[in-house]
Design a protein around this motif. Structure first.
Motif, mmCIF file in Angstrom:
data_model
loop_
_atom_site.group_PDB
_atom_site.id
_atom_site.type_symbol
_atom_site.label_atom_id
_atom_site.label_comp_id
_atom_site.label_asym_id
_atom_site.label_seq_id
_atom_site.Cartn_x
_atom_site.Cartn_y
_atom_site.Cartn_z
ATOM 1 N N UNK A 93 36.314 33.324 73.277
ATOM 2 C CA UNK A 93 37.764 33.432 73.276
ATOM 3 C C UNK A 93 38.388 32.096 73.670
ATOM 4 N N UNK A 94 39.525 31.756 73.097
ATOM 5 C CA UNK A 94 40.221 30.503 73.399
ATOM 6 C C UNK A 94 41.088 30.624 74.633
ATOM 7 N N UNK A 95 41.200 31.820 75.204
ATOM 8 C CA UNK A 95 42.009 31.989 76.391
ATOM 9 C C UNK A 95 41.283 31.472 77.617
ATOM 10 N N UNK A 96 41.903 31.638 78.793
ATOM 11 C CA UNK A 96 41.273 31.222 80.029
ATOM 12 C C UNK A 96 39.963 31.983 80.225
ATOM 13 N N UNK A 97 39.000 31.383 80.902
ATOM 14 C CA UNK A 97 37.700 32.056 81.078
ATOM 15 C C UNK A 97 37.841 33.325 81.896
ATOM 16 N N UNK A 98 36.962 34.292 81.598
ATOM 17 C CA UNK A 98 36.967 35.537 82.364
ATOM 18 C C UNK A 98 36.515 35.263 83.797
ATOM 19 N N UNK A 99 35.493 34.436 83.942
ATOM 20 C CA UNK A 99 34.983 34.080 85.262
ATOM 21 C C UNK A 99 34.635 32.598 85.279
ATOM 22 N N UNK A 100 34.490 32.082 86.501
ATOM 23 C CA UNK A 100 34.057 30.695 86.691
ATOM 24 C C UNK A 100 32.919 30.704 87.713
ATOM 25 N N UNK A 101 31.798 30.111 87.329
ATOM 26 C CA UNK A 101 30.634 30.030 88.214
ATOM 27 C C UNK A 101 30.680 28.703 88.968
ATOM 28 N N UNK A 102 30.602 28.777 90.293
ATOM 29 C CA UNK A 102 30.599 27.585 91.145
ATOM 30 C C UNK A 102 29.266 27.546 91.884
ATOM 31 N N UNK A 103 28.448 26.529 91.598
ATOM 32 C CA UNK A 103 27.140 26.353 92.229
ATOM 33 C C UNK A 103 27.208 25.137 93.155
ATOM 34 N N UNK A 104 26.889 25.332 94.421
ATOM 35 C CA UNK A 104 26.978 24.259 95.422
ATOM 36 C C UNK A 104 25.571 23.847 95.831
ATOM 37 N N UNK A 133 41.430 25.167 82.797
ATOM 38 C CA UNK A 133 42.395 24.717 81.781
ATOM 39 C C UNK A 133 41.685 24.206 80.527
ATOM 40 N N UNK A 134 40.637 23.402 80.716
ATOM 41 C CA UNK A 134 39.978 22.772 79.574
ATOM 42 C C UNK A 134 38.847 23.607 78.995
ATOM 43 N N UNK A 135 38.336 24.545 79.790
ATOM 44 C CA UNK A 135 37.219 25.354 79.319
ATOM 45 C C UNK A 135 35.900 24.624 79.282
ATOM 46 N N UNK A 136 35.811 23.492 80.009
ATOM 47 C CA UNK A 136 34.579 22.711 80.036
ATOM 48 C C UNK A 136 34.037 22.648 81.458
ATOM 49 N N UNK A 137 32.726 22.418 81.582
ATOM 50 C CA UNK A 137 32.092 22.365 82.898
ATOM 51 C C UNK A 137 32.466 21.075 83.620
ATOM 52 N N UNK A 138 32.470 21.142 84.940
ATOM 53 C CA UNK A 138 32.786 19.995 85.794
ATOM 54 C C UNK A 138 31.687 19.836 86.836
ATOM 55 N N UNK A 197 27.665 16.951 99.503
ATOM 56 C CA UNK A 197 27.582 18.168 98.702
ATOM 57 C C UNK A 197 27.926 17.867 97.246
ATOM 58 N N UNK A 198 27.344 18.648 96.359
ATOM 59 C CA UNK A 198 27.620 18.550 94.923
ATOM 60 C C UNK A 198 27.898 19.952 94.395
ATOM 61 N N UNK A 199 28.906 20.064 93.556
ATOM 62 C CA UNK A 199 29.253 21.363 92.974
ATOM 63 C C UNK A 199 29.262 21.261 91.450
ATOM 64 N N UNK A 200 28.701 22.274 90.819
ATOM 65 C CA UNK A 200 28.743 22.401 89.361
ATOM 66 C C UNK A 200 29.615 23.601 89.031
ATOM 67 N N UNK A 201 30.668 23.381 88.271
ATOM 68 C CA UNK A 201 31.662 24.418 87.988
ATOM 69 C C UNK A 201 31.631 24.694 86.491
ATOM 70 N N UNK A 202 31.263 25.912 86.109
ATOM 71 C CA UNK A 202 31.089 26.258 84.693
ATOM 72 C C UNK A 202 31.923 27.488 84.346
ATOM 73 N N UNK A 203 32.848 27.381 83.398
ATOM 74 C CA UNK A 203 33.618 28.566 82.963
ATOM 75 C C UNK A 203 32.753 29.515 82.150
ATOM 76 N N UNK A 204 32.981 30.809 82.319
ATOM 77 C CA UNK A 204 32.260 31.845 81.581
ATOM 78 C C UNK A 204 33.284 32.602 80.740
ATOM 79 N N UNK A 205 33.224 32.454 79.398
ATOM 80 C CA UNK A 205 34.192 33.060 78.491
ATOM 81 C C UNK A 205 33.697 34.409 77.992
ATOM 82 N N UNK A 206 34.644 35.277 77.638
ATOM 83 C CA UNK A 206 34.290 36.537 76.985
ATOM 84 C C UNK A 206 33.897 36.255 75.545
#
Length: 407
Positions: A156-167, A119-124, A138-147
């Motif tokens: 792009x201001x739309x939703x990210x094309x993909x989201x990378x989840x690193x555990x 929703x926000x387009x920012x990493x968590x 456990x720790x997870x890093x969640x990063x949106x990947x935009x086109x």
């Protein structure tokens, strides 16, 4: 096709020469082929290709994710898994592309962070604890990947094309942190007790017992014991710290394990005689050469034999043996076994024997002048030597401590 039908009719009705009709048909066909394709159809094809690219990550992304040493998931904005790297497949065997991400990662806090990242387009970055099958941090890093956006450097201001989840598994770090905290707390507690005793006796000698020679002699004897306890505790703490600093450096010096055991027997012989016990040795006739630190290995053997003498005194005998073991593919290891015939150790205590300051019986340990660090030191020394410690015991049947070390 319509042009061909019309030309055929003209040739038949108006008797136009066939070669003229063929020439006209050829010209019409060439003109038709030169007309640009429908732009709407071309746009549909391009949009379909873009949708496919948004649905599945490209080869470059897959190669990059596979190169990471931690479990990684690539999902779309709807939370559908689109790619799983090899490390994630090892830890989460059921994970596969096409399934919802929640099938593999069930932590509610992670899924909420995933929605916020979309929703926000920012990493968590979030942390959580799993209780089953064992307690795991456990720790997870969640990063949106935009086109890429319409201009270079824009997204792009739309939703990210993909989201990378690193555990990442933080269990070992948390346990080390907890161990360090417990160590400081226990060490301060262990030092505070004899220090308080010394302070109290000094104040008594300065006050009511100033002129009482009998009380003074008794108090000075107790103070000497408490000072000795503090000295032993400080020595063990410093010894443990030195061993930890060198834990990653494996000793390269060649030493004779038989000679080390005989040295221990000579050193602890007086203690065994005072306790009316016997140390029986069963050693090979030839030297047993291994790579190790002589002083540290003497510390290991003395600690194990001394514990056997003190806590297995009801058995009157301590057996120390050294035998070879075949480990497979020509590798030979040596097993140093120290067995007593005392009261034994209850099963619930065995996994914790090498913990710092852990005592099966606090009163008995202090009566034997133990610091609670002996087996912790043994464990760290053996870890440095790439060896291990096995303990076998049962109530009423004594205890056997086995050191398995490579030749």
């Amino acid at each position: 096709m319509a042009s061909a039908v019309i030309l055929t009719g003209l040739v038949v009705v108006y008797e136009i020469p066939v070669w003229v009709g063929l020439l006209c048909f050829t010209a019409t066909l060439a003109a038709t082929l030169s007309i640009p394709r429908n732009s709407a159809s071309r746009r549909l094809k391009i949009n379909a290709q873009r949708r496919m690219r948004r649905m599945w990550p490209g080869t470059d992304m897959k190669v990059t994710v596979d190169a990471l040493p931690t479990p990684c998931f690539v999902a779309d904005a709807r939370g559908i898994t689109r790619y799983v790297n090899a490390r994630a497949m090892e830890i989460y065997p059921g994970a596969k592309p096409g399934d919802p991400l929640s099938f593999s990662l069930r932590a509610p806090s992670l899924l909420e962070a995933f929605d916020r990242a979309c929703s926000n387009g920012t990493a968590e970055r979030i942390n959580w604890i799993e209780k089953v099958p064992t307690e795991t941090w456990l720790e997870a890093y969640i990063a949106p990947i935009h086109e890429p956006g319409p201009q270079e450097g824009q997204t792009s201001s739309r939703k990210p094309a993909f989201v990378l989840v690193v555990v990442q598994d933080q269990t070992e770090n948390r346990r080390l942190e907890r161990m360090r905290t417990d160590f400081v707390a226990n060490a301060s507690h262990e030092l505070r007790t004899p220090l308080a005793s010394l302070t109290g006796f000094v104040e008594t000698l300065q006050g009511p017992a100033r002129d009482d020679s009998e009380a003074r002699d008794r108090f000075l004897s107790i103070m000497l014991d408490q000072a000795g306890r503090m000295r032993r505790l400080i020595d063990d703490i410093l010894s443990l710290s030195r061993i930890e600093l060198r834990a990653h450096v494996r000793p390269q010096t060649s030493v004779d394990l038989c000679e080390i055991v005989r040295h221990t027997n000579d050193a602890l012989g007086p203690l065994a005689r005072d306790m009316k016990m016997t140390i029986r040795l069963d050693l090979p006739e030839t030297p047993v050469m291994i790579s190790g630190d002589r002083d540290e290995l003497i510390q290991v053997t003395e600690n194990l034999v001394e514990n056997a003498l003190k806590y297995g005194s009801t058995g009157e005998v301590v057996d120390v043996s050294l035998t070879s073991k075949q480990m497979g593919e020509g590798e030979i290891a040596w097993e140093l076994a120290v067995r007593d015939y005392g009261e034994g150790i209850a099963p619930e205590h065995l996994p914790r024997l090498t913990e710092r300051f852990y005592r099966v019986d606090v009163d008995s340990s202090r009566a034997m002048k133990g610091t609670g660090l002996g087996l912790a030191i043994v464990k760290h020394i053996l870890t440095r030597h790439r060896a291990r410690l096995d303990v076998e015991s049962a109530p009423g049947k004594g205890a056997t401590f086995k050191v398995i070390i490579s030749g």
